[in-house]
Design an enzyme around this catalytic site. Sequence first.
Site, short mmCIF file in Angstrom:
data_model
loop_
_atom_site.label_atom_id
_atom_site.label_comp_id
_atom_site.label_asym_id
_atom_site.label_seq_id
_atom_site.Cartn_x
_atom_site.Cartn_y
_atom_site.Cartn_z
N HIS A 143 0.84 -1.19 0.00
CA HIS A 143 0.00 0.00 0.00
C HIS A 143 0.88 1.24 0.00
O HIS A 143 1.85 1.31 0.74
CB HIS A 143 -0.90 0.04 1.24
CG HIS A 143 -1.67 -1.21 1.45
ND1 HIS A 143 -1.10 -2.36 1.94
CD2 HIS A 143 -2.97 -1.50 1.22
CE1 HIS A 143 -2.02 -3.31 1.99
NE2 HIS A 143 -3.16 -2.82 1.56
N LYS A 170 -1.78 -8.29 -3.98
CA LYS A 170 -2.67 -7.13 -3.84
C LYS A 170 -1.84 -5.85 -3.76
O LYS A 170 -0.84 -5.80 -3.03
CB LYS A 170 -3.52 -7.27 -2.58
CG LYS A 170 -4.38 -6.03 -2.28
CD LYS A 170 -4.82 -5.96 -0.82
CE LYS A 170 -5.45 -4.61 -0.52
NZ LYS A 170 -5.66 -4.38 0.93
#
Length: 252
Positions: A143, A170
């Site tokens: 992230h 992800k």
Amino acid sequence: MKTVTVKDLVIGTGAPKIIVSLMAKDIARVKSEALAYREADFDILEWRVDHFADLSNVESVMAAAKILRETMPEKPLLFTFRSAKEGGEQAISTEAYIALNRAAIDSGLVDMIDLELFTGDDQVKETVAYAHAHDVKVVMSNHDFHKTPEAEEIIARLRKMQSFDADIPKIALMPQSTSDVLTLLTATLEMQEQYADRPIITMSMAKTGVISRLAGEVFGSAATFGAVKKASAPGQISVNDLRTVLTILHQA
């Protein structure tokens, strides 16, 4: 591309699956939130453990996990401690982070763990192997709440996750412009078409990036995050609206 099956949910085919994040500070709130979430329309429950105050007490953490498992036994449970450096609520040592994830794996209560790519290569590889030995899937994540790197770098990170045997790579990035959203979508499509042999999850955050949360089936992202109550990241929309849009795009 191979799909990933957790409980009866097949990830990587059809419309993107909806993940919701439960963020509660104590056992009582875990219980009340779980009862509220039980009525919502979603596919995967993510428990954001970094919001839980009594983190140093492993028994307390696992008691909360047990409540979630018993309240929603049919939903895949994703155990996530989001580190402070990647936008989470608490900072803990790498050793404590790995120990917490291992305890979750050992508990038999969780179906998936979230493991941050930049935890350290050796620790990541060892934890993936440990999870897989206990039939727990790994969502490997990265992230950046400040910027969006070039498409080549996004793809490189996703490919590294894949090389570390993540079940689902992800990445979530903050756009500084609309062109950053296109960069994320371009990287997603290229990864999905040229390199991915498993489902991936990608998103561009904030209001600017909301299209990326809706268009996963078009560009190659297998899941998206929605909000039951409070959003866990900027740009999330309600699960009901999300399901409506995903269904429209799937049936078009």
